[in-house]
Motif scaffolding. Structure first.
Motif, mmCIF file in Angstrom:
data_model
loop_
_atom_site.group_PDB
_atom_site.id
_atom_site.type_symbol
_atom_site.label_atom_id
_atom_site.label_comp_id
_atom_site.label_asym_id
_atom_site.label_seq_id
_atom_site.Cartn_x
_atom_site.Cartn_y
_atom_site.Cartn_z
ATOM 1 N N ILE A 1 30.081 -12.424 1.311
ATOM 2 C CA ILE A 1 30.384 -13.453 2.301
ATOM 3 C C ILE A 1 29.549 -13.181 3.553
ATOM 4 N N THR A 2 28.746 -14.144 3.949
ATOM 5 C CA THR A 2 27.982 -13.957 5.188
ATOM 6 C C THR A 2 28.823 -14.496 6.350
ATOM 7 N N GLY A 3 28.751 -13.809 7.467
ATOM 8 C CA GLY A 3 29.595 -14.198 8.598
ATOM 9 C C GLY A 3 31.050 -13.982 8.247
ATOM 10 N N GLY A 4 31.324 -12.805 7.659
ATOM 11 C CA GLY A 4 32.650 -12.594 7.075
ATOM 12 C C GLY A 4 33.694 -11.986 7.984
ATOM 13 N N SER A 5 33.336 -11.667 9.213
ATOM 14 C CA SER A 5 34.286 -10.879 9.999
ATOM 15 C C SER A 5 35.409 -11.706 10.630
ATOM 16 N N ARG A 6 35.224 -13.020 10.723
ATOM 17 C CA ARG A 6 36.288 -13.835 11.355
ATOM 18 C C ARG A 6 36.221 -15.278 10.858
ATOM 19 N N GLY A 7 37.189 -16.060 11.291
ATOM 20 C CA GLY A 7 37.209 -17.491 10.998
ATOM 21 C C GLY A 7 37.209 -17.806 9.509
ATOM 22 N N ILE A 8 36.408 -18.800 9.141
ATOM 23 C CA ILE A 8 36.363 -19.253 7.743
ATOM 24 C C ILE A 8 35.871 -18.121 6.832
ATOM 25 N N GLY A 9 34.888 -17.372 7.289
ATOM 26 C CA GLY A 9 34.366 -16.268 6.465
ATOM 27 C C GLY A 9 35.430 -15.240 6.165
ATOM 28 N N ARG A 10 36.212 -14.900 7.165
ATOM 29 C CA ARG A 10 37.278 -13.907 6.983
ATOM 30 C C ARG A 10 38.340 -14.435 6.009
ATOM 31 N N ALA A 11 38.685 -15.702 6.162
ATOM 32 C CA ALA A 11 39.694 -16.289 5.263
ATOM 33 C C ALA A 11 39.173 -16.303 3.827
ATOM 34 N N CYS A 12 37.904 -16.635 3.655
ATOM 35 C CA CYS A 12 37.313 -16.633 2.298
ATOM 36 C C CYS A 12 37.345 -15.223 1.735
ATOM 37 N N MET A 13 36.985 -14.268 2.569
ATOM 38 C CA MET A 13 36.941 -12.869 2.134
ATOM 39 C C MET A 13 38.322 -12.422 1.646
ATOM 40 N N GLU A 14 39.348 -12.703 2.425
ATOM 41 C CA GLU A 14 40.699 -12.262 2.060
ATOM 42 C C GLU A 14 41.195 -12.993 0.799
ATOM 43 N N THR A 15 40.860 -14.268 0.705
ATOM 44 C CA THR A 15 41.327 -15.053 -0.445
ATOM 45 C C THR A 15 40.663 -14.586 -1.739
ATOM 46 N N LEU A 16 39.360 -14.330 -1.682
ATOM 47 C CA LEU A 16 38.648 -13.859 -2.881
ATOM 48 C C LEU A 16 39.103 -12.442 -3.241
ATOM 49 N N ALA A 17 39.374 -11.636 -2.226
ATOM 50 C CA ALA A 17 39.892 -10.279 -2.488
ATOM 51 C C ALA A 17 41.277 -10.358 -3.123
ATOM 52 N N GLU A 18 42.093 -11.265 -2.640
ATOM 53 C CA GLU A 18 43.433 -11.438 -3.207
ATOM 54 C C GLU A 18 43.357 -11.857 -4.671
ATOM 55 N N ALA A 19 42.276 -12.573 -5.008
ATOM 56 C CA ALA A 19 42.075 -12.986 -6.415
ATOM 57 C C ALA A 19 41.480 -11.850 -7.243
ATOM 58 N N GLY A 20 41.239 -10.697 -6.610
ATOM 59 C CA GLY A 20 40.803 -9.519 -7.359
ATOM 60 C C GLY A 20 39.335 -9.172 -7.250
ATOM 61 N N SER A 21 38.583 -9.997 -6.520
ATOM 62 C CA SER A 21 37.142 -9.731 -6.418
ATOM 63 C C SER A 21 36.848 -8.568 -5.477
ATOM 64 N N ASP A 22 35.911 -7.725 -5.881
ATOM 65 C CA ASP A 22 35.356 -6.787 -4.906
ATOM 66 C C ASP A 22 34.584 -7.600 -3.876
ATOM 67 N N ILE A 23 34.435 -7.027 -2.684
ATOM 68 C CA ILE A 23 33.898 -7.804 -1.567
ATOM 69 C C ILE A 23 32.758 -7.052 -0.878
ATOM 70 N N ALA A 24 31.701 -7.794 -0.574
ATOM 71 C CA ALA A 24 30.720 -7.322 0.398
ATOM 72 C C ALA A 24 30.629 -8.430 1.442
ATOM 73 N N PHE A 25 30.476 -8.045 2.672
ATOM 74 C CA PHE A 25 30.346 -9.080 3.703
ATOM 75 C C PHE A 25 29.402 -8.603 4.779
ATOM 76 N N CYS A 26 28.792 -9.560 5.459
ATOM 77 C CA CYS A 26 27.907 -9.177 6.556
ATOM 78 C C CYS A 26 28.310 -9.909 7.824
ATOM 79 N N SER A 27 27.922 -9.299 8.921
ATOM 80 C CA SER A 27 28.232 -9.857 10.232
ATOM 81 C C SER A 27 27.336 -9.142 11.240
ATOM 82 N N THR A 28 27.185 -9.755 12.396
ATOM 83 C CA THR A 28 26.406 -9.086 13.444
ATOM 84 C C THR A 28 27.268 -8.099 14.237
ATOM 85 N N THR A 29 28.569 -8.120 13.949
ATOM 86 C CA THR A 29 29.489 -7.189 14.626
ATOM 87 C C THR A 29 29.056 -5.742 14.362
#
Lengths: 252, 80
Positions: free
Chosen positions: A14-42
């Motif tokens: 997930i790009t731009g994964g640290s907040r907002g829509i990206g964060r929600a996508c990250m948590e939802t896909l993780a909840e479905a069992g997916s391993d996660i990589a995400f990037c952010s400028t943070t």
């Protein structure tokens, strides 16, 4: 049917994964069992904290990568890290973006360039590199986050709308090009979603937009993440080149 | 991992669907129907997978013959 929503053993980036829509996508896909990589400028320490939080909450692996999508070398390095750690890529949520609002006559060239660099060139580079990793396994789902304004425009958002419309063209073209390789490419066009991007809207402006939403509520990042889960999963295995509006009926 | 030209030849043959004997240094992109642009992407994916490397876009475009591909893939394997 629910097993088709199970993303266990898959890797979502997930790009731009640290907040907002990206964060929600990250948590939802993780909840479905997916391993996660995400990037952010943070900063990396914060990203490591978020990664640990996701790992503990959902019992999946999670890698946070500091990356500015405007910088091709950083983006390439991010994919190398993803590949080295996970050796696969199944889902890309191409979400990193910025929105700057100004009337056309008041829009600086710098602002235009920044939105094109991040929202278009950054997204294209991620699309390119992700599809190459996915091509190795001959499967994958790419979810480009566009916007309702990329479809119908909006006063004060000419440059932003142009950048989001570009994503829709890229989605259609990439869907055609990558289908023979088993890679699906779709777009989500969120409407008025409650994220930091709305901080520039005053109460009066929000009230005015609310009148155009048939479902009479501002959308939540989770509404977009739910659509992303559908597109990431096998429930959408015959869906490509589509734009899913998540806008509470703004276009109805 | 050591670079292995025979391994690269086998990947070319498999990805392009041609006999290994036809994978010679003078074999060039777009000179046989089996090596078109779509096949090129498939080929790159299989090379990356076989050698566990990630090829930059510029090199990907430059890989226009088996001979050039040998040099490019060898460079990545040596760097890894």
């Amino acid at each position: 049917m629910l097993t088709k929503l199970d993303l266990s053993g898959q890797l979502s980036y997930i790009t731009g994964g640290s907040r907002g829509i990206g964060r929600a996508c990250m948590e939802t896909l993780a909840e479905a069992g997916s391993d996660i990589a995400f990037c952010s400028t943070t900063d990396q320490l914060r990203l490591d904290d978020v990664a640990t939080e996701i790992e503990q909450k959902y019992s999946v692996a999670c890698l946070g990568i500091q990356c500015d999508v405007r910088e091709p070398e950083q983006v390439k390095l991010a994919y190398k890290r993803v590949n080295k750690r996970f050796g696969r890529l199944d889902v890309l949520v191409n979400n990193a973006g910025v929105m700057q609002t100004a009337l056309l006559a008041m829009t600086s060239f710098e602002s235009m360039r920044e939105m094109m660099d991040i929202n278009v060139n950054g997204a294209l580079l991620n699309l390119q590199l992700a599809s190459r990793l996915m091509a190795r396994k001959q499967r994958g789902s790419i979810i480009n986050i566009s916007s309702i304004v990329g479809r119908v425009g909006s006063e004060g958002q000419v440059a932003y709308a142009a950048s989001k419309a570009a994503i829709l063209g890229a989605t259609a073209s990439a869907a055609k090009e990558l289908a023979p390789m088993g890679i699906r490419v779709n777009a989500i066009a969120p409407g008025f979603i409650d994220t930091d991007l709305l901080m520039g809207f005053d109460a009066e402006a929000k009230k005015s937009v609310l009148k155009t939403i048939k479902m009479s509520r501002i959308g939540q990042p989770q509404d977009v993440a739910n659509a992303a889960l559908f597109l990431a999963s096998d429930l959408s295995s015959y869906v490509t080149g589509e734009i899913i509006g998540v806008d509470g009926g703004m276009l109805v | 991992m050591e670079f292995d030209e025979n391994k690269l030849r086998a990947v070319f043959a498999e990805a392009l669907g041609i006999p290994e004997a036809d994978v010679v240094p003078t074999l060039e992109y777009n000179t046989i129907p089996q090596w078109d642009s779509l096949a090129h992407m498939r080929l790159i994916a299989e090379i990356e997978d076989a050698f566990d490397i990630m090829i930059d876009s510029d090199d990907l475009i430059d890989m226009s013959s088996f001979a050039i591909s040998i040099d490019i893939v060898r460079k990545y394997v040596d760097e890894a």
